[in-house]
Design a protein around this motif. Structure first.
Motif, PDB file in Angstrom:
ATOM      1  N   LEU A  90       3.849  -3.250  -9.211  1.00  0.00           N
ATOM      2  CA  LEU A  90       3.521  -1.975  -9.847  1.00  0.00           C
ATOM      3  C   LEU A  90       2.116  -2.013 -10.434  1.00  0.00           C
ATOM      4  CD1 LEU A  90       6.873  -1.136 -11.686  1.00  0.00           C
ATOM      5  CD2 LEU A  90       5.932  -0.007  -9.665  1.00  0.00           C
ATOM      6  N   ALA A  91       1.265  -2.841  -9.830  1.00  0.00           N
ATOM      7  CA  ALA A  91      -0.116  -2.962 -10.304  1.00  0.00           C
ATOM      8  C   ALA A  91      -1.135  -2.609  -9.227  1.00  0.00           C
ATOM      9  CB  ALA A  91      -0.377  -4.377 -10.813  1.00  0.00           C
ATOM     10  N   SER A  92      -0.701  -2.280  -8.025  1.00  0.00           N
ATOM     11  CA  SER A  92      -1.603  -2.014  -6.911  1.00  0.00           C
ATOM     12  C   SER A  92      -1.888  -0.519  -6.779  1.00  0.00           C
ATOM     13  CB  SER A  92      -0.995  -2.530  -5.604  1.00  0.00           C
ATOM     14  OG  SER A  92      -1.762  -2.126  -4.494  1.00  0.00           O
ATOM     15  N   THR A  93      -3.125  -0.184  -6.431  1.00  0.00           N
ATOM     16  CA  THR A  93      -3.489   1.210  -6.177  1.00  0.00           C
ATOM     17  C   THR A  93      -3.281   1.607  -4.713  1.00  0.00           C
ATOM     18  OG1 THR A  93      -5.806   0.543  -5.862  1.00  0.00           O
ATOM     19  CG2 THR A  93      -5.161   1.282  -8.065  1.00  0.00           C
ATOM     20  N   ASP A  94      -2.529   0.808  -3.982  1.00  0.00           N
ATOM     21  CA  ASP A  94      -2.147   1.178  -2.618  1.00  0.00           C
ATOM     22  C   ASP A  94      -0.979   2.162  -2.714  1.00  0.00           C
ATOM     23  OD1 ASP A  94      -1.829   1.306   0.121  1.00  0.00           O
ATOM     24  OD2 ASP A  94      -0.683  -0.566   0.239  1.00  0.00           O
ATOM     25  N   PHE A  95      -1.245   3.361  -3.221  1.00  0.00           N
ATOM     26  CA  PHE A  95      -0.198   4.326  -3.540  1.00  0.00           C
ATOM     27  C   PHE A  95       0.596   4.755  -2.311  1.00  0.00           C
ATOM     28  CE2 PHE A  95      -3.294   4.873  -6.978  1.00  0.00           C
ATOM     29  CZ  PHE A  95      -2.469   4.808  -8.087  1.00  0.00           C
ATOM     30  N   LEU A  96      -0.078   4.931  -1.182  1.00  0.00           N
ATOM     31  CA  LEU A  96       0.587   5.440   0.016  1.00  0.00           C
ATOM     32  C   LEU A  96       1.028   4.334   0.963  1.00  0.00           C
ATOM     33  CD1 LEU A  96      -1.711   8.526   0.771  1.00  0.00           C
ATOM     34  CD2 LEU A  96       0.455   8.461  -0.466  1.00  0.00           C
TER      35      LEU A  96
ATOM     36  N   ALA B  73     -11.045   3.815  -1.227  1.00  0.00           N
ATOM     37  CA  ALA B  73     -10.466   2.538  -1.632  1.00  0.00           C
ATOM     38  C   ALA B  73      -9.093   2.723  -2.245  1.00  0.00           C
ATOM     39  CB  ALA B  73     -11.396   1.846  -2.630  1.00  0.00           C
ATOM     40  N   ILE B  74      -8.801   3.913  -2.774  1.00  0.00           N
ATOM     41  CA  ILE B  74      -7.520   4.168  -3.430  1.00  0.00           C
ATOM     42  C   ILE B  74      -6.555   4.854  -2.474  1.00  0.00           C
ATOM     43  CG2 ILE B  74      -6.397   5.442  -5.301  1.00  0.00           C
ATOM     44  CD1 ILE B  74      -8.922   5.001  -6.947  1.00  0.00           C
ATOM     45  N   ALA B  75      -6.973   5.975  -1.920  1.00  0.00           N
ATOM     46  CA  ALA B  75      -6.058   6.766  -1.101  1.00  0.00           C
ATOM     47  C   ALA B  75      -5.679   6.066   0.201  1.00  0.00           C
ATOM     48  CB  ALA B  75      -6.689   8.118  -0.794  1.00  0.00           C
ATOM     49  N   PHE B  76      -6.644   5.361   0.826  1.00  0.00           N
ATOM     50  CA  PHE B  76      -6.412   4.815   2.148  1.00  0.00           C
ATOM     51  C   PHE B  76      -6.413   3.294   2.171  1.00  0.00           C
ATOM     52  CE2 PHE B  76      -8.734   8.902   3.388  1.00  0.00           C
ATOM     53  CZ  PHE B  76      -7.558   9.630   3.327  1.00  0.00           C
ATOM     54  N   SER B  77      -6.473   2.654   0.995  1.00  0.00           N
ATOM     55  CA  SER B  77      -6.516   1.184   0.917  1.00  0.00           C
ATOM     56  C   SER B  77      -7.630   0.628   1.789  1.00  0.00           C
ATOM     57  CB  SER B  77      -5.170   0.588   1.343  1.00  0.00           C
ATOM     58  OG  SER B  77      -4.149   1.036   0.485  1.00  0.00           O
ATOM     59  N   SER B  78      -8.721   1.352   1.887  1.00  0.00           N
ATOM     60  CA  SER B  78      -9.877   0.938   2.670  1.00  0.00           C
ATOM     61  C   SER B  78     -10.980   0.536   1.692  1.00  0.00           C
ATOM     62  CB  SER B  78     -10.314   2.084   3.583  1.00  0.00           C
ATOM     63  OG  SER B  78     -11.444   1.728   4.331  1.00  0.00           O
ATOM     64  N   ALA B  79     -12.124   1.137   1.787  1.00  0.00           N
ATOM     65  CA  ALA B  79     -13.225   0.848   0.862  1.00  0.00           C
ATOM     66  C   ALA B  79     -14.220   1.990   0.950  1.00  0.00           C
ATOM     67  CB  ALA B  79     -13.899  -0.485   1.194  1.00  0.00           C
TER      68      ALA B  79
ATOM     69  N   TRP C 102      -0.813   2.290   2.862  1.00  0.00           N
ATOM     70  CA  TRP C 102      -1.551   2.172   4.123  1.00  0.00           C
ATOM     71  C   TRP C 102      -1.984   0.732   4.409  1.00  0.00           C
ATOM     72  CZ3 TRP C 102      -0.540   6.070   6.882  1.00  0.00           C
ATOM     73  CH2 TRP C 102      -0.600   7.384   6.432  1.00  0.00           C
ATOM     74  N   ALA C 103      -2.044  -0.126   3.403  1.00  0.00           N
ATOM     75  CA  ALA C 103      -2.544  -1.494   3.612  1.00  0.00           C
ATOM     76  C   ALA C 103      -1.679  -2.275   4.597  1.00  0.00           C
ATOM     77  CB  ALA C 103      -2.623  -2.235   2.275  1.00  0.00           C
ATOM     78  N   ARG C 104      -0.406  -1.921   4.713  1.00  0.00           N
ATOM     79  CA  ARG C 104       0.504  -2.638   5.614  1.00  0.00           C
ATOM     80  C   ARG C 104       0.862  -1.813   6.843  1.00  0.00           C
ATOM     81  NH1 ARG C 104       3.561  -6.713   3.047  1.00  0.00           N
ATOM     82  NH2 ARG C 104       5.406  -6.115   4.237  1.00  0.00           N
ATOM     83  N   ASP C 105       0.184  -0.688   7.039  1.00  0.00           N
ATOM     84  CA  ASP C 105       0.524   0.171   8.177  1.00  0.00           C
ATOM     85  C   ASP C 105       0.060  -0.483   9.487  1.00  0.00           C
ATOM     86  OD1 ASP C 105       1.336   3.101   8.956  1.00  0.00           O
ATOM     87  OD2 ASP C 105      -0.501   2.668  10.062  1.00  0.00           O
ATOM     88  N   PRO C 106       0.944  -0.699  10.452  1.00  0.00           N
ATOM     89  CA  PRO C 106       0.562  -1.419  11.677  1.00  0.00           C
ATOM     90  C   PRO C 106      -0.429  -0.654  12.541  1.00  0.00           C
ATOM     91  CG  PRO C 106       2.812  -0.590  11.839  1.00  0.00           C
ATOM     92  CD  PRO C 106       2.383  -0.367  10.429  1.00  0.00           C
TER      93      PRO C 106
END
Length: 545
Positions: A159-165, A366-372, A167-171
Motif C-alpha cells: 500500500l505504498a506504491s503509486t502503481d495505482f492501475l 510515472a504515476i498513471a502508467f508506471s512509466s517515467a 500497469w507495471a506488471r501488465d504483460p
C-alpha cells in the motif's frame, strides 16, 4: 645722455607689435595640431594598406551612424583591454608580507580543521535514510521487503506504491517495451531539439494530446522537472502568479526559479482566491500589462483532495487570468476514463467545462502508467514555445523510447477498456469506508488520527489529531518518529505503508506529519480488509502505549 622720446617714436612702437604670451601659445597649439594631423594622415595611409582595413573602417562608420552609444562602449572596452594587457602582473612576492618559519607553518597546519564536504545529517534525515524499505524482486500488490528497522518480511501487502492501475506488471505493455529496446536501444542520448526525438516520442505526444482532448502535447524526460521547468518558460520577473498554498514541491521550485510576483491563497478556499485576485489586480492596476496565471493542482499531492475547478475557471475569466493546472496525480486516476479532474467535474454537473478553458495542463506518466517522465498539454502555440523555451526540454536528454512506447500502449489500453479505473474507484471507496469503520471501532478516529484526503482519492493521507498530544510528542521530528513506528509495526504485520516524506528546507509552506496509503486496482477486497484491520490495530496500540 638723455633719451628723447618723440611722438614719432611712440607711434612706431605702436605700429610694430611685440610677441605676446597668447600669440606664442597659439602658435604652439597650431604646431601640435599640425603634427597630430600628419600622424593621423600617415596612420590612415598605412592603415589602408593593411588587409581587411576597409572592412574595419566600414564597420566603424556604420556602427557609429546606427548606434553612437555602442561606439563609445567599444572604445572604452578597447582602452580597458589595452590597460589590462600592459599593466604589471600581480605578484605574490610582496616584501611587506609576513614570513613564517617552518615551525609556524607546522603549527598552523596542525590547528587547521577542514570544513566537511557535506553537512552532517539531521535527525530527520537519519530517520528517512534508516527507514527506506528494500524490495526484493518485482514490485506488485504483494512484495518481498526488507527493512533495517523491522527485518525481512517475505510477503507484505503493498500500500505504498503509486502503481495505482497496476500497469507495471501488465504483460502486453512489458512486451511492447522489450520490443522497442530491441529496435531502438535503451536511450536517446540527446535533447529533443537535436537528435533525441524519435518517431515513438512523436507518437506518444499525439496519443497524449488525443487522450487529453487538447491541440498538442510535449514530453518531459523527468516528471519532477515538468512543473519546475514549464513555469519559468512562460512566467518571468514582473509576471503575476496566484497559487494555492498546498502545491507540490516541484511547483514551488518552479515559482522560485521564475522570480515572479507571487501571491498565495488559502488551500481550496475560493472566497480567499477571489479576494487575492481582486486585491492583486487593484495593487497592479497602473503597472505595465504582464502575464497573469492561477496555478493549482487537480488532485493535491500534499492534501489528497480535488481542486474546485469550475469555480477556478469562473474566477479566471472574471479577473482575466490564465490557468496552469497540474494533473500529475489525477491524470489516469480521476474520472470514469482516467482523464483527470476535468472529466470528473464534467460528469458531476459541469458538462460545459472543456480542456480549451485551461491554457496549460501538466501531467505525469510515472504515476498513471508506471512509466517515467511528464508532459504538458495545451494549444499548438504553447507547446511549440516550450520546445525552445523550456530548459528541461532544451538541455535534457529525451526520455528513453521504450518508456514513451509503454505510455502510448497504456493510453491505448485505457481508451479501449476503462475497467482498471473503475476497479480503482471501487477499491478506493471500499477501503476508505472499511478503514473508517475499523478506526471508529478502535476509538482512535478523531481522537488520535483523522483523514486529510477526500473520500474519492486513492492517495490517502492520515494525520495525527490535534487532540492527540502525548508527552513525547514535542516536535516535528517526534511526530515523524511516532508515525514511523506505526509504519514499522504495520510492516511487521505484513502491510507496507509509508510516511508522507518531503524535505522541509525545500518547502515554502510547512506541512503536517502524515501517513501515506496508496490504494491499487490490483488489490483484492480481502487484502484491503486485512490491511485496514491491521492499520487500525496498530494505531490503537500506539495510542495506548
Amino acid at each position: 645722455m638723455e633719451t628723447v622720446v618723440t611722438t614719432a617714436t611712440i607711434a612706431a612702437a605702436a605700429v610694430s607689435p611685440s610677441p605676446t604670451p597668447f600669440t606664442t601659445q597659439h602658435l604652439a597649439g597650431e604646431q601640435i595640431l599640425s603634427k597630430l594631423h600628419a600622424i593621423a594622415s600617415s596612420a590612415a595611409y598605412w592603415g589602408e594598406k593593411l588587409p581587411g582595413s576597409a572592412v574595419v573602417k566600414r564597420y566603424i562608420v556604420s556602427s557609429h551612424q546606427n548606434d553612437p552609444v555602442r561606439t563609445i562602449f567599444e572604445l572604452l572596452f578597447f582602452l580597458f583591454a589595452v590597460r589590462y594587457f600592459v599593466a604589471s602582473r600581480y605578484s605574490t612576492s610582496n616584501p611587506h608580507h609576513v614570513k613564517f618559519t617552518e615551525a609556524d607553518i607546522d603549527e598552523l597546519v596542525a590547528e587547521w580543521e577542514p570544513e566537511p564536504l557535506v553537512p552532517k545529517t539531521t535527525v530527520l534525515e537519519e530517520l528517512d535514510i534508516g527507514s527506506i524499505p528494500l524490495i526484493h524482486g518485482e514490485s506488485g500488490p504483494v512484495v518481498d521487503v526488507e527493512s533495517a528497522r523491522v527485518g525481512h518480511v517475505k510477503r507484505a501487502t503493498n500500500l505504498a506504491s503509486t502503481d495505482f492501475l497496476g500497469w507495471a506488471r501488465d504483460p502486453v505493455i512489458k512486451e511492447r517495451a522489450v520490443q522497442i529496446i530491441r529496435e531502438y536501444g535503451v536511450g536517446s542520448c540527446g535533447p529533443p531539439g537535436f537528435y533525441g526525438n524519435q518517431d515513438i516520442h512523436v507518437k506518444c505526444e499525439r496519443d497524449l494530446a488525443r487522450f487529453c482532448n487538447s491541440e498538442s502535447a510535449i514530453l518531459y524526460a523527468q516528471a519532477f522537472n515538468t512543473m519546475s521547468s514549464v513555469i519559468p518558460s512562460f512566467m518571468k520577473r514582473g509576471d503575476i502568479v496566484i497559487a494555492d498554498d498546498r502545491v507540490a514541491t516541484s511547483t514551488q521550485k518552479g515559482l522560485q526559479v521564475s522570480r515572479v510576483t507571487l501571491r498565495w491563497y488559502k488551500h481550496n478556499d475560493m472566497e480567499d482566491l477571489a479576494r487575492v485576485l481582486a486585491k492583486t489586480n487593484h495593487e497592479f492596476r497602473k503597472a505595465p500589462l504582464t502575464k497573469r496565471f492561477i496555478v493549482t493542482e487537480g488532485l493535491f499531492e500534499n492534501t489528497g483532495d480535488l481542486c474546485n475547478l469550475p469555480e477556478i475557471i469562473k474566477l479566471k475569466y472574471q479577473f482575466k487570468y490564465r490557468l496552469l493546472l497540474d494533473e500529475s496525480l489525477s491524470f489516469g486516476l480521476v474520472g470514469s476514463t482516467g482523464r483527470g479532474v476535468l472529466e470528473h467535474f464534467q460528469e458531476n454537473g459541469h458538462p460545459e467545462l472543456s480542456r480549451q478553458q485551461i491554457e496549460l495542463t501538466a501531467g505525469s506518466m510515472a504515476i498513471a502508467f508506471s512509466s517515467a517522465g511528464g508532459f504538458v498539454a495545451g494549444s499548438d502555440a504553447a507547446v511549440e514555445h516550450q520546445r525552445i523555451g523550456s530548459n528541461a526540454v532544451t538541455f535534457s536528454a529525451s526520455m528513453p523510447g521504450y518508456l514513451a512506447a509503454a505510455s502510448s500502449q497504456a493510453i491505448e489500453r485505457l481508451e479501449e477498456d476503462n475497467s482498471r479505473v473503475v476497479k480503482l474507484r471501487e477499491n478506493t471507496t471500499h477501503f476508505r469506508t472499511f478503514l473508517e469503520k475499523q478506526l471508529q471501532a478502535a476509538r482512535v478516529l478523531g481522537s488520535v488520527v483523522e483523514f486529510v484526503s477526500s473520500p474519492q482519492s486513492p492517495h490517502i493521507l492520515i494525520k495525527l489529531s490535534d487532540d492527540f498530544r502525548p508527552e513525547t510528542l514535542t516536535s516535528f521530528v517526534a511526530a515523524e518518529e511516532l508515525l514511523q513506528q506505526i509504519v514499522d509495526l504495520c510492516l511487521a504485520e505484513g502491510v507496507l505503508i509509508t510516511r508522507h516524506k518531503r524535505v522541509p528546507t525545500h518547502e515554502i509552506i510547512a506541512l503536517e506529519s502524515m501517513l501515506r496509503i496508496e490504494v491499487s486496482a490490483s488489490l483484492s477486497t480481502q487484502q484491503l480488509d486485512e490491511s485496514a484491520s491491521i492499520i487500525a490495530g496498530v494505531v490503537k496500540s500506539i495510542s495506548s502505549a
